[in-house]
Design a protein around this motif. Structure first.
Motif: not given
Length: 457
Positions: A117-142
């Motif tokens: 489920w890693s196709g660029a047109t699918l929403i699922y990988p985008k959800f994981g990518i956004v979630g990963g950056f959310y954790l790295l850029l916001l949750v991790f410093p907090l």
């Protein structure tokens, strides 16, 4: 104040893992939907490599972070109690959220690659990518900020107290409270903590000016306040009591109570930290007297600034226009806070005692107020070193048992520093335009001390 409100909202969200998870999911879902609408993606592109790289980064962050966390907790457990390690994970919702959200995101990213489920047109990988950056850029410093805050002694003691208080509330019914006096309107604290600051301007605008109404604040800035403690009392005619009763919630909001003391408005807090560093430096475990001397130097700089300042603050003068009296530290209290405890722990070390005298001596030439000069004189007199001048055996005997300083070399060094202090005080008294009777007596006393050794000018 906006930053403080955002921080308090963040703390409330962080305290409940369910609310924290809901807010995080809504943020990630909203950002993912927006990204999917703006950048639908290429139908032939695959995000397998990107997902695997992001999963590796998240895994490295978790492993490295918790390695440092465990080391920090081990050091904290040695200093405080080994039981705080268990409390850190058992009662800390944010720490558990950080760990499980990172692990869940890694599993989700790897699962996308595994199930195709890693196709660029699918929403699922985008959800994981956004979630990963959310954790790295916001949750991790907090989380880094959260760990630093959580292993602080004030946070540890506060959390233990709060859990114990909650258990008391669970087990026992509240006792019948006595009714408050009807003569005054009382402003009470909603929660326990340190009085970090006051919104003076807000209080001034809020409180109406009336000659027959007054308000008295009971606590200094930096004081620890218990829940239900009276922060201030308002004396007003009975006919206007209802008006001031309605005003109490807004007045309560002017008292900022938190888990830590703050530099804002809290002058003794800076002094307290320097004193703590100095005391620890002269302890046998650390044995670093040079650091203690550095702290004394900067304490002298603070006391000098206080000596040159009007100890009634601008805010206090402003509030006095509306019959509002706030509690502030006096010059004498600041001097006692700066030197008393250091002397108490270092009184057997002639270097420490000598430097206390020297530090006060350095401040004397800047003091133009008779009362403040007497405070400095009393500070040195309380060291009880007068015997260095009045007892002839002190400067004759090479070794003098029964005294804190056995060696004559050390006693003579201290005596010389005392002489310098006495000389500076006498010169400053003579420079004052109208020294009072107390200063004249102090001048005669110090002159007599110097004359006993033939050191008068």
């Amino acid at each position: 104040m906006l930053f403080r409100r955002i921080y308090r909202l963040h703390e409330r969200i962080k305290a409940d893992w369910r609310l924290l998870a809901l807010v995080s999911y809504l943020l990630v879902a909203g950002l993912t939907t927006a990204l999917h609408l703006v950048r639908p993606g290429d139908a032939e592109a695959s995000l397998d490599g990107f997902l695997a790289t992001l999963a590796g980064i998240l895994t490295s962050v978790v492993v490295t972070t918790f390695s440092f966390v465990f080391v920090a907790l081990q050091l904290a457990s040695v200093q405080f109690s080994p039981r705080i390690v268990r409390s850190f994970f058992e009662y800390d919702h944010f720490s558990r959220f950080f760990l499980w959200s990172f692990l869940a995101c890694v599993a989700y990213l790897l699962g996308l690659s595994y199930f195709g489920w890693s196709g660029a047109t699918l929403i699922y990988p985008k959800f994981g990518i956004v979630g990963g950056f959310y954790l790295l850029l916001l949750v991790f410093p907090l989380f880094i900020h959260h760990v630093i805050t959580s292993i602080n002694a004030s946070s540890i003691t506060r959390n233990i107290a709060q859990r114990t208080i909650q258990e008391i509330e669970t087990l026992y019914e509240p006792a019948e409270a006595e009714s408050w006096s009807t003569e005054v309107v009382l402003v009470v604290a909603k929660a326990a903590g340190y009085l970090e600051a006051m919104r003076y301007q807000t209080l001034y605008a809020l409180f109406p000016a009336a000659p027959d109404v007054s308000m008295r604040v009971r606590f200094h800035i930096g004081s620890f306040v218990m829940a239900g403690a009276v922060l201030a009392e308002i004396r007003c005619p009975a006919s206007r009591r209802a008006f001031y009763d309605d005003l109490v919630p807004e007045i309560q909001a002017c008292f900022l109570i938190g888990r830590f003391r703050s530099y804002e408005q809290d002058i003794p807090f800076g002094i307290r930290q320097l004193v703590d560093i100095a005391i620890k430096a002269i302890s046998p475990a650390v044995n670093d007297p040079t650091t203690a001397l550095n702290c004394l130097d900067y304490l002298g700089a603070i006391i000098r600034k206080a000596a040159l300042s009007d100890m009634t603050s601008r805010e206090a003068k402003l509030l006095q226009q509306k019959n509002i009296a706030i509690r502030e530290f006096s010059f004498e209290q600041l001097v006692d806070l700066a030197f008393d405890q250091i002397y108490s722990w270092g009184k057997d070390d002639y270097i420490i005692v000598r430097h206390v005298v020297k530090t006060v001596d350095n401040v004397v030439p800047f003091v133009q107020d008779a009362d403040k000069l007497l405070v400095l004189c009393r500070q040195v007199d309380d060291l009880e070193l007068q015997y260095l001048h009045t007892d002839p055996a002190v400067f004759r005997s090479e070794y003098l048992p029964g005294t804190p300083f056995l060696r004559r070399e050390h006693r003579n060094s201290l005596r010389n520093y005392l002489d310098d202090f006495y000389e500076a005080v006498i010169a400053q008294i003579e420079a004052l335009p109208r020294p009072d009777e107390a200063l004249e007596r102090k001048k005669a006393e110090y002159t007599a001390f110097r004359a006993a050794l033939g050191l008068e000018s």
